[in-house]
Motif scaffolding. Structure first.
Motif, PDB file in Angstrom:
ATOM      1  N   ASP A  27       7.447 102.906  60.780  1.00  0.00           N
ATOM      2  CA  ASP A  27       7.918 101.547  61.012  1.00  0.00           C
ATOM      3  C   ASP A  27       9.411 101.417  60.749  1.00  0.00           C
ATOM      4  N   VAL A  28       9.914 102.157  59.764  1.00  0.00           N
ATOM      5  CA  VAL A  28      11.353 102.138  59.495  1.00  0.00           C
ATOM      6  C   VAL A  28      12.130 102.630  60.716  1.00  0.00           C
ATOM      7  N   ALA A  29      11.692 103.743  61.268  1.00  0.00           N
ATOM      8  CA  ALA A  29      12.357 104.276  62.460  1.00  0.00           C
ATOM      9  C   ALA A  29      12.212 103.332  63.645  1.00  0.00           C
ATOM     10  N   ARG A  30      11.042 102.727  63.802  1.00  0.00           N
ATOM     11  CA  ARG A  30      10.815 101.809  64.917  1.00  0.00           C
ATOM     12  C   ARG A  30      11.701 100.563  64.788  1.00  0.00           C
ATOM     13  N   GLU A  31      11.803 100.002  63.589  1.00  0.00           N
ATOM     14  CA  GLU A  31      12.658  98.843  63.391  1.00  0.00           C
ATOM     15  C   GLU A  31      14.121  99.191  63.638  1.00  0.00           C
ATOM     16  N   TYR A  32      14.541 100.363  63.218  1.00  0.00           N
ATOM     17  CA  TYR A  32      15.929 100.775  63.447  1.00  0.00           C
ATOM     18  C   TYR A  32      16.206 100.908  64.943  1.00  0.00           C
ATOM     19  N   VAL A  33      15.266 101.482  65.676  1.00  0.00           N
ATOM     20  CA  VAL A  33      15.433 101.648  67.122  1.00  0.00           C
ATOM     21  C   VAL A  33      15.486 100.290  67.816  1.00  0.00           C
ATOM     22  N   ARG A  34      14.715  99.338  67.337  1.00  0.00           N
ATOM     23  CA  ARG A  34      14.653  98.018  67.964  1.00  0.00           C
ATOM     24  C   ARG A  34      15.843  97.123  67.612  1.00  0.00           C
ATOM     25  N   GLY A  35      16.757  97.622  66.784  1.00  0.00           N
ATOM     26  CA  GLY A  35      17.976  96.879  66.517  1.00  0.00           C
ATOM     27  C   GLY A  35      18.108  96.301  65.132  1.00  0.00           C
ATOM     28  N   ARG A  36      17.097  96.426  64.288  1.00  0.00           N
ATOM     29  CA  ARG A  36      17.178  95.897  62.923  1.00  0.00           C
ATOM     30  C   ARG A  36      17.801  96.961  62.028  1.00  0.00           C
ATOM     31  N   ARG A  37      19.093  97.195  62.214  1.00  0.00           N
ATOM     32  CA  ARG A  37      19.770  98.331  61.589  1.00  0.00           C
ATOM     33  C   ARG A  37      20.536  97.957  60.335  1.00  0.00           C
ATOM     34  N   LYS A  38      20.887  96.702  60.176  1.00  0.00           N
ATOM     35  CA  LYS A  38      21.699  96.298  59.034  1.00  0.00           C
ATOM     36  C   LYS A  38      20.997  96.555  57.714  1.00  0.00           C
ATOM     37  N   ARG A  39      19.686  96.421  57.689  1.00  0.00           N
ATOM     38  CA  ARG A  39      18.941  96.559  56.441  1.00  0.00           C
ATOM     39  C   ARG A  39      18.707  98.012  56.038  1.00  0.00           C
ATOM     40  N   TYR A  40      18.997  98.970  56.921  1.00  0.00           N
ATOM     41  CA  TYR A  40      18.720 100.373  56.627  1.00  0.00           C
ATOM     42  C   TYR A  40      19.994 101.214  56.653  1.00  0.00           C
ATOM     43  N   VAL A  41      19.943 102.317  55.926  1.00  0.00           N
ATOM     44  CA  VAL A  41      21.025 103.293  55.975  1.00  0.00           C
ATOM     45  C   VAL A  41      20.915 104.060  57.288  1.00  0.00           C
ATOM     46  N   SER A  42      22.047 104.397  57.867  1.00  0.00           N
ATOM     47  CA  SER A  42      22.043 105.177  59.104  1.00  0.00           C
ATOM     48  C   SER A  42      21.246 106.469  58.911  1.00  0.00           C
ATOM     49  N   PRO A  43      20.309 106.788  59.813  1.00  0.00           N
ATOM     50  CA  PRO A  43      19.491 107.997  59.624  1.00  0.00           C
ATOM     51  C   PRO A  43      20.314 109.280  59.615  1.00  0.00           C
ATOM     52  N   ALA A  44      21.369 109.342  60.421  1.00  0.00           N
ATOM     53  CA  ALA A  44      22.214 110.537  60.426  1.00  0.00           C
ATOM     54  C   ALA A  44      22.910 110.706  59.084  1.00  0.00           C
ATOM     55  N   ARG A  45      23.449 109.612  58.548  1.00  0.00           N
ATOM     56  CA  ARG A  45      24.116 109.680  57.249  1.00  0.00           C
ATOM     57  C   ARG A  45      23.133 109.997  56.138  1.00  0.00           C
ATOM     58  N   LEU A  46      21.965 109.353  56.172  1.00  0.00           N
ATOM     59  CA  LEU A  46      20.963 109.598  55.144  1.00  0.00           C
ATOM     60  C   LEU A  46      20.510 111.048  55.147  1.00  0.00           C
ATOM     61  N   CYS A  47      20.327 111.618  56.336  1.00  0.00           N
ATOM     62  CA  CYS A  47      19.887 113.005  56.430  1.00  0.00           C
ATOM     63  C   CYS A  47      20.945 113.954  55.875  1.00  0.00           C
ATOM     64  N   LEU A  48      22.204 113.702  56.182  1.00  0.00           N
ATOM     65  CA  LEU A  48      23.283 114.538  55.654  1.00  0.00           C
ATOM     66  C   LEU A  48      23.358 114.458  54.132  1.00  0.00           C
ATOM     67  N   ILE A  49      23.209 113.239  53.595  1.00  0.00           N
ATOM     68  CA  ILE A  49      23.312 113.059  52.146  1.00  0.00           C
ATOM     69  C   ILE A  49      22.145 113.732  51.429  1.00  0.00           C
ATOM     70  N   THR A  50      20.923 113.510  51.927  1.00  0.00           N
ATOM     71  CA  THR A  50      19.757 114.110  51.268  1.00  0.00           C
ATOM     72  C   THR A  50      19.766 115.629  51.405  1.00  0.00           C
ATOM     73  N   LEU A  51      20.230 116.141  52.542  1.00  0.00           N
ATOM     74  CA  LEU A  51      20.346 117.592  52.710  1.00  0.00           C
ATOM     75  C   LEU A  51      21.342 118.167  51.717  1.00  0.00           C
ATOM     76  N   ALA A  52      22.498 117.515  51.581  1.00  0.00           N
ATOM     77  CA  ALA A  52      23.512 117.996  50.634  1.00  0.00           C
ATOM     78  C   ALA A  52      22.998 117.943  49.202  1.00  0.00           C
ATOM     79  N   LEU A  53      22.321 116.854  48.835  1.00  0.00           N
ATOM     80  CA  LEU A  53      21.771 116.735  47.484  1.00  0.00           C
ATOM     81  C   LEU A  53      20.715 117.797  47.220  1.00  0.00           C
ATOM     82  N   TRP A  54      19.879 118.061  48.217  1.00  0.00           N
ATOM     83  CA  TRP A  54      18.839 119.086  48.058  1.00  0.00           C
ATOM     84  C   TRP A  54      19.463 120.456  47.810  1.00  0.00           C
TER      85      TRP A  54
END
Length: 255
Positions: A72-99
């Motif tokens: 649902d998070v991905a679906r809401e982001y695709v449908r335009g409700r993006r302000k409430r979520y962190v950008s998936p590309a940025r989040l993936c880079l950050i979590t990958l670096a932290l890991w």
């Protein structure tokens, strides 16, 4: 009769972020807080802490959604409700670096944690030396390689779910959110990986597989069995394709 005194109004200032002239602490156009001319360590630390403590912040909304309703998070982001979520590309880079930081800090081999093993019966052979050189190359560039392999997974996801109207970029959003969750689980399981690397890797892959099925079911609106079968094929083909990609990229540097 006493005169009423009025405090002088604050002069308008130019917002450093959007160059709009506005009065007050917050910009009337972009909303940026301009109350502080220069950054201070205390302000930076409090801002970072607020993102974790504030339950309604974009970071907390994203993390909460990934653990409770990933598709649902991905679906809401695709449908335009993006302000409430962190950008998936940025989040993936950050979590990958932290890991990667956490695994290396605790002395865990990130290659083994990611599921790559290079065993040889004859350590002195030429094949073993080549495998060691490939391992060194992959270890030095693992962050970039893992990220570059994600578009392949998005393409496979698009091909395995052909009856939906989602394009490749929208499938990529789903893949990035699911990958971010996988890296978060990897961070949480790193202490276990320091003592039982195979058990931690198996548990991480199992949890990641279950969450990928769950996310695909919510995102594409399919049944559990359909999502499980399709995602099993996606993950298997992605692992093969990623291994082939990593090998093709590594071989020119070790020969």
């Amino acid at each position: 009769m006493p005169r009423l005194s009025h405090s002088p109004a604050s002069p308008p200032r130019v917002c450093p972020n959007c160059a709009t002239r506005s009065v007050g602490r917050y910009c009337s156009a972009c909303g940026q807080d301009n109350g502080q001319e220069r950054l201070a360590t205390r302000a930076v630390l409090l801002d970072a802490l607020a993102n974790f403590v504030n339950w309604d912040s974009a970071l907390m909304m994203t993390l909460r959604g990934l653990f409770t309703r990933p598709g649902d998070v991905a679906r809401e982001y695709v449908r335009g409700r993006r302000k409430r979520y962190v950008s998936p590309a940025r989040l993936c880079l950050i979590t990958l670096a932290l890991w990667l930081v956490v695994t290396r800090w605790l002395g865990v081999d990130p290659l083994e944690a990611a599921g790559f093993r290079f065993d040889s019966d004859d350590p002195g052979s030429r094949a073993a030396q080549t495998a060691a050189e490939i391992r060194a190359f992959l270890g030095a560039h693992l962050d970039l390689l893992l990220y570059l392999a994600l578009p392949l997974k998005a393409w496979l996801t698009k091909r395995l779910f052909p009856r939906t109207d989602d394009n490749l970029a929208e499938c990529f959003v789903l893949v990035l959110f699911v990958a971010s969750f996988g890296f978060l689980i990897g961070i949480l399981l790193t202490p276990l990986a320091a003592f039982e690397p195979r058990a931690a890797m198996t548990l991480r892959q199992l949890i990641g597989f279950i969450w990928a099925i769950w996310a695909a079911r919510e995102f594409f609106g399919v049944g559990w069995i359909s999502a499980a079968l399709r995602m099993a094929v996606v993950i298997a083909l992605h692992m093969l394709g990623a291994a082939l990609l990593f090998g093709l990229l590594a071989i020119p540097f070790v020969l």
